[in-house]
Scaffold this motif. Structure first.
Motif, PDB file in Angstrom:
ATOM      1  N   PRO A  10      54.191  62.311  33.826  1.00 50.91           N
ATOM      2  CA  PRO A  10      55.294  61.223  33.884  1.00 50.91           C
ATOM      3  C   PRO A  10      54.707  60.008  32.870  1.00 50.91           C
ATOM      4  O   PRO A  10      53.632  59.575  32.984  1.00 50.91           O
ATOM      5  CB  PRO A  10      55.265  60.749  35.191  1.00 50.91           C
ATOM      6  N   SER A  11      55.680  59.223  32.095  1.00 55.23           N
ATOM      7  CA  SER A  11      55.262  58.510  31.234  1.00 55.23           C
ATOM      8  C   SER A  11      54.804  57.154  32.032  1.00 55.23           C
ATOM      9  O   SER A  11      54.067  56.250  31.650  1.00 55.23           O
ATOM     10  CB  SER A  11      56.086  58.081  30.150  1.00 55.23           C
ATOM     11  N   HIS A  12      55.498  57.056  32.989  1.00 54.52           N
ATOM     12  CA  HIS A  12      55.357  55.690  33.904  1.00 54.52           C
ATOM     13  C   HIS A  12      53.748  55.634  34.378  1.00 54.52           C
ATOM     14  O   HIS A  12      53.372  54.430  34.669  1.00 54.52           O
ATOM     15  CB  HIS A  12      56.405  55.465  35.170  1.00 54.52           C
ATOM     16  N   SER A  13      53.061  56.579  34.295  1.00 55.00           N
ATOM     17  CA  SER A  13      51.680  56.639  34.619  1.00 55.00           C
ATOM     18  C   SER A  13      50.804  55.970  33.581  1.00 55.00           C
ATOM     19  O   SER A  13      49.582  55.688  33.758  1.00 55.00           O
ATOM     20  CB  SER A  13      51.228  58.272  34.941  1.00 55.00           C
ATOM     21  N   ALA A  47      57.306  56.400  27.210  1.00 55.87           N
ATOM     22  CA  ALA A  47      57.185  57.816  26.565  1.00 55.87           C
ATOM     23  C   ALA A  47      57.217  57.793  24.913  1.00 55.87           C
ATOM     24  O   ALA A  47      56.576  58.179  24.281  1.00 55.87           O
ATOM     25  CB  ALA A  47      58.246  58.792  26.935  1.00 55.87           C
ATOM     26  N   PHE A  48      58.368  56.833  24.534  1.00 54.78           N
ATOM     27  CA  PHE A  48      58.701  56.682  23.333  1.00 54.78           C
ATOM     28  C   PHE A  48      57.264  55.825  22.445  1.00 54.78           C
ATOM     29  O   PHE A  48      56.800  56.509  21.399  1.00 54.78           O
ATOM     30  CB  PHE A  48      59.847  55.767  22.940  1.00 54.78           C
ATOM     31  N   LEU A 115      62.506  62.649  19.570  1.00 59.39           N
ATOM     32  CA  LEU A 115      62.458  63.180  20.597  1.00 59.39           C
ATOM     33  C   LEU A 115      61.367  64.592  20.608  1.00 59.39           C
ATOM     34  O   LEU A 115      60.539  64.827  21.656  1.00 59.39           O
ATOM     35  CB  LEU A 115      63.629  63.888  20.915  1.00 59.39           C
ATOM     36  N   ALA A 116      60.954  65.099  19.555  1.00 57.80           N
ATOM     37  CA  ALA A 116      60.176  66.194  19.071  1.00 57.80           C
ATOM     38  C   ALA A 116      58.708  65.647  19.336  1.00 57.80           C
ATOM     39  O   ALA A 116      57.776  66.167  19.993  1.00 57.80           O
ATOM     40  CB  ALA A 116      60.313  66.797  17.703  1.00 57.80           C
ATOM     41  N   ALA A 117      58.524  64.091  18.884  1.00 58.91           N
ATOM     42  CA  ALA A 117      57.390  63.431  19.011  1.00 58.91           C
ATOM     43  C   ALA A 117      56.883  63.250  20.655  1.00 58.91           C
ATOM     44  O   ALA A 117      55.817  63.310  20.894  1.00 58.91           O
ATOM     45  CB  ALA A 117      57.259  62.242  18.062  1.00 58.91           C
ATOM     46  N   ILE A 118      58.013  62.741  21.248  1.00 57.82           N
ATOM     47  CA  ILE A 118      57.786  62.463  22.684  1.00 57.82           C
ATOM     48  C   ILE A 118      57.393  63.680  23.399  1.00 57.82           C
ATOM     49  O   ILE A 118      56.341  63.683  24.089  1.00 57.82           O
ATOM     50  CB  ILE A 118      58.786  61.910  23.460  1.00 57.82           C
TER      51      ILE A 118
END
Length: 155
Positions: A10-13, A47-48, A115-118
């Motif tokens: 999770p990116s919020h972490s 995430a971005f 999106l691929a980079a994320i």
């Protein structure tokens, strides 16, 4: 190419829960957005930014909704600067590009690359927040062409 929301870390972490909640609350208030959607927007913005922190050699760009999360985070300058230092080792600048400078094919390719980079950075992609991935982008996209000005193309 992402095909659905994948299960990744999770990116919020990437930030503490209190800051995440403050950012989501601000999006809800400033954008008149539901809390569930604002939570998804902020999560994708993180995430971005984590993807931008990696050296890609090619420009990345947020979707209009994801850009709302980035703008919201930028308003918290101290927290944003610390995040950038922790995640990227440098400040991730936001430099918008005029919509007239991008053609639709370039927007679609940049979106797919983003999106691929994320995903390559190990984060989930919420495709509902990234229009124009599966077909030519038909929206008036006016977001940042570079994603972060530290891209090698900008140096």
């Amino acid at each position: 190419m992402p095909t659905a929301i994948n299960q990744a870390r999770p990116s919020h972490s990437l930030i503490n829960a209190e800051l995440f909640d403050r950012l989501v609350d601000r999006i809800v208030r400033d954008e008149d957005m539901t809390r569930p959607l604002a939570t998804r927007v902020m999560d994708q913005a993180l995430a971005f930014l984590a993807a931008c922190a990696r050296d890609h050699g090619e420009p990345l760009a947020p979707s209009p909704l994801v850009d709302i999360g980035w703008h919201t985070f930028l308003l918290h300058t101290r927290a944003y600067a610390l995040f950038c230092q922790d995640v990227a080792g440098r400040f991730l600048h936001h430099e918008p590009t005029e919509p007239a400078t991008l053609d639709r094919g370039e927007i679609s390719e940049t979106r797919r690359r983003t999106l691929a980079a994320i995903e390559a950075a190990g984060y989930s992609v919420d495709l509902d927040l990234w229009p124009g991935v599966h077909a030519e982008c038909k929206q008036d996209c006016h977001q940042c062409h570079q994603g972060c000005s530290d891209s090698p193309k900008k140096k």
